[in-house]
Design a protein around this motif. Structure first.
Motif, PDB file in Angstrom:
ATOM      1  N   LYS A   1       3.020  -7.110 -11.904  1.00  0.00           N
ATOM      2  CA  LYS A   1       2.723  -6.324 -10.717  1.00  0.00           C
ATOM      3  C   LYS A   1       2.630  -4.843 -11.088  1.00  0.00           C
ATOM      4  CE  LYS A   1       5.014  -9.510  -7.521  1.00  0.00           C
ATOM      5  NZ  LYS A   1       6.095  -9.670  -6.509  1.00  0.00           N
ATOM      6  N   ALA A   2       1.763  -4.144 -10.411  1.00  0.00           N
ATOM      7  CA  ALA A   2       1.521  -2.737 -10.730  1.00  0.00           C
ATOM      8  C   ALA A   2       2.738  -1.878 -10.432  1.00  0.00           C
ATOM      9  CB  ALA A   2       0.319  -2.217  -9.935  1.00  0.00           C
ATOM     10  N   PHE A   3       2.997  -0.908 -11.311  1.00  0.00           N
ATOM     11  CA  PHE A   3       4.040   0.104 -11.160  1.00  0.00           C
ATOM     12  C   PHE A   3       5.452  -0.493 -11.168  1.00  0.00           C
ATOM     13  CE2 PHE A   3       0.380   2.001  -8.840  1.00  0.00           C
ATOM     14  CZ  PHE A   3       0.143   3.041  -9.718  1.00  0.00           C
TER      15      PHE A   3
ATOM     16  N   GLN B   1       0.831  -1.207   0.000  1.00  0.00           N
ATOM     17  CA  GLN B   1       0.000   0.000   0.000  1.00  0.00           C
ATOM     18  C   GLN B   1       0.862   1.252   0.000  1.00  0.00           C
ATOM     19  OE1 GLN B   1      -2.422   0.594   3.511  1.00  0.00           O
ATOM     20  NE2 GLN B   1      -4.023   1.594   2.329  1.00  0.00           N
ATOM     21  N   ARG B   2       1.927   1.245   0.795  1.00  0.00           N
ATOM     22  CA  ARG B   2       2.835   2.389   0.806  1.00  0.00           C
ATOM     23  C   ARG B   2       3.482   2.576  -0.562  1.00  0.00           C
ATOM     24  NH1 ARG B   2       5.797   0.672   6.457  1.00  0.00           N
ATOM     25  NH2 ARG B   2       4.112   1.322   7.886  1.00  0.00           N
TER      26      ARG B   2
ATOM     27  N   ALA C   1       3.035   5.878  -3.037  1.00  0.00           N
ATOM     28  CA  ALA C   1       4.171   6.622  -3.586  1.00  0.00           C
ATOM     29  C   ALA C   1       4.167   6.584  -5.110  1.00  0.00           C
ATOM     30  CB  ALA C   1       5.480   6.047  -3.036  1.00  0.00           C
ATOM     31  N   ALA C   2       3.850   5.408  -5.680  1.00  0.00           N
ATOM     32  CA  ALA C   2       3.854   5.276  -7.141  1.00  0.00           C
ATOM     33  C   ALA C   2       2.741   6.104  -7.777  1.00  0.00           C
ATOM     34  CB  ALA C   2       3.705   3.797  -7.518  1.00  0.00           C
TER      35      ALA C   2
ATOM     36  N   ARG D   1       2.047  13.207 -10.564  1.00  0.00           N
ATOM     37  CA  ARG D   1       2.746  14.486 -10.411  1.00  0.00           C
ATOM     38  C   ARG D   1       3.139  15.085 -11.759  1.00  0.00           C
ATOM     39  NH1 ARG D   1       7.896  14.008  -6.832  1.00  0.00           N
ATOM     40  NH2 ARG D   1       8.453  12.650  -8.581  1.00  0.00           N
ATOM     41  N   THR D   2       3.664  14.268 -12.673  1.00  0.00           N
ATOM     42  CA  THR D   2       4.153  14.808 -13.951  1.00  0.00           C
ATOM     43  C   THR D   2       3.041  15.444 -14.787  1.00  0.00           C
ATOM     44  OG1 THR D   2       5.981  13.217 -13.978  1.00  0.00           O
ATOM     45  CG2 THR D   2       5.366  14.245 -16.079  1.00  0.00           C
ATOM     46  N   PRO D   3       1.942  14.725 -15.088  1.00  0.00           N
ATOM     47  CA  PRO D   3       0.899  15.393 -15.898  1.00  0.00           C
ATOM     48  C   PRO D   3       0.249  16.569 -15.188  1.00  0.00           C
ATOM     49  CG  PRO D   3       0.142  13.255 -15.117  1.00  0.00           C
ATOM     50  CD  PRO D   3       1.599  13.319 -14.823  1.00  0.00           C
TER      51      PRO D   3
END
Length: 351
Positions: A299-301, A135-136, A140-141, A147-149
């Protein structure tokens, strides 16, 4: 071992049992001799009714020995029961205080059920720690991907508001591209989250899978050709039960993945129906997936180091979405090196 609580109760109970057994033997012996002297006096000597001094010593000594043995057995039993129980209780308190690394110690001599309880607690704590760390990582991911878009949108909108950028079609199309990217990211997050919680709804019905795949490839064909890849279709024409919209979504992810990462060449898209299972296969001609990264592929990210180093864009959610759609269909997705050194992804589900 300190005798408090349950251990004290176990010791007292065992001592009471030992003392009770001794008293039972003595009292039943007196009852037997009373009946014997009353009804068969010719066979017994009334002078032997009361024990002599040596017999009293023997009776007291055996009683004390029985009590000592009972207490020793009770202490050992209490230790074998309470060591893992106390360890589990202490582990629960530590987990409640936020120490997710807490583990219970069963001990070599613990009883099977108590040791199993400690093992179950350790498995639960390990899973809780894994989920919390995941979850952490997700938080963060997600923050990193958003953040970028968002930064680009804020900068462009601020520039438009201050007159730095001209409000022309190019600027609005650039803003629209960023918004579409955010929309895709949000949809991917939604699919993966719903699949993880087993709430991803599907509209399963009979579909012409070959026609659906052909339509997707036709739409995406120009993008593939611009990357030097030529799609080659080999499709089974029989109807298949599935959620066609979700299967198209998964195929788009696999095609986009090939467009970004595969070398120029043929891109084979095949379907096979075999023993009640439908297999959708997408195979490129290289360079494949690094062997060390394959356990994290769906796995995600998660992105391979080579992908990061090359600067290729992507949230790392695409293959996680494919896996989520496969699981929602009651199937799975797999990877294997292709014969020509490329990557072969197989999406399978029962039809």
């Amino acid at each position: 071992m300190k005798l408090v609580g349950l251990s004290r109760q176990i010791v007292l109970s065992m001592a009471a049992i030992a003392l009770g057994v001794t008293l039972l033997v003595v009292l039943t012996s007196y009852a037997f001799y009373y009946v014997a002297f009353t009804y068969w006096p010719e066979h017994f000597d009334p002078a032997a009714w009361m024990p002599n001094g040596a017999e009293w010593v023997w009776l007291i000594a055996t009683t004390l020995a029985g009590l000592v043995i009972a207490i020793a057995v009770a202490v050992n039993l209490a230790r074998r029961i309470l060591v893992p129980l106390n360890s589990v209780a202490n582990g629960i308190r530590r987990v409640a205080e936020g120490d997710l690394g807490a583990r219970a110690i069963a001990g070599d001599r613990s009883l099977g059920e108590a040791a199993l309880l400690a093992d179950d607690f350790n498995a639960l704590a390990a899973e809780l720690q894994r989920v919390t760390e995941e979850q952490r990582f997700w938080n963060a991911a997600i923050a990193h991907e958003l953040r970028t878009p968002v930064t680009i949108l804020r900068g462009r909108l601020q520039g438009l508001a201050e007159g730095v950028f001209p409000p022309d079609e190019a600027q609005f199309r650039s803003l629209l591209t960023q918004v579409e990217g955010l929309a895709r990211l949000i949809e991917d997050l939604r699919v993966v989250s719903l699949a993880e919680s087993r709430h991803l709804d599907l509209q399963i019905q009979e579909a012409d899978l070959a026609a659906e795949i052909t339509a997707v490839v036709d739409v995406f064909k120009s993008s593939l050709q611009s990357a030097g890849q030529q799609p080659v279709l080999d499709l089974d024409e029989r109807p298949v039960r599935c959620d066609a919209v979700r299967i198209r979504q998964a195929l788009l992810v696999l095609l986009e993945n090939a467009r970004q990462h595969a070398a120029p060449g043929s891109l084979h898209i095949r379907t096979r129906l075999d023993r009640g299972w439908c297999h959708l296969i997408v195979e490129d001609e290289g360079p494949g997936i690094p062997a060390g990264f394959t356990p994290h592929l769906f796995k995600a990210f998660r992105r391979a180091d080579s992908t990061r180093a090359s600067g290729r864009k992507g949230s790392g959610l695409g293959l996680a979405v494919v896996s989520a759609i496969a699981r929602a269909h009651g199937g799975h997705v797999g990877y294997a090196p292709a014969p020509k050194g490329g990557a072969q992804f197989t999406l399978s589900w029962p039809y």
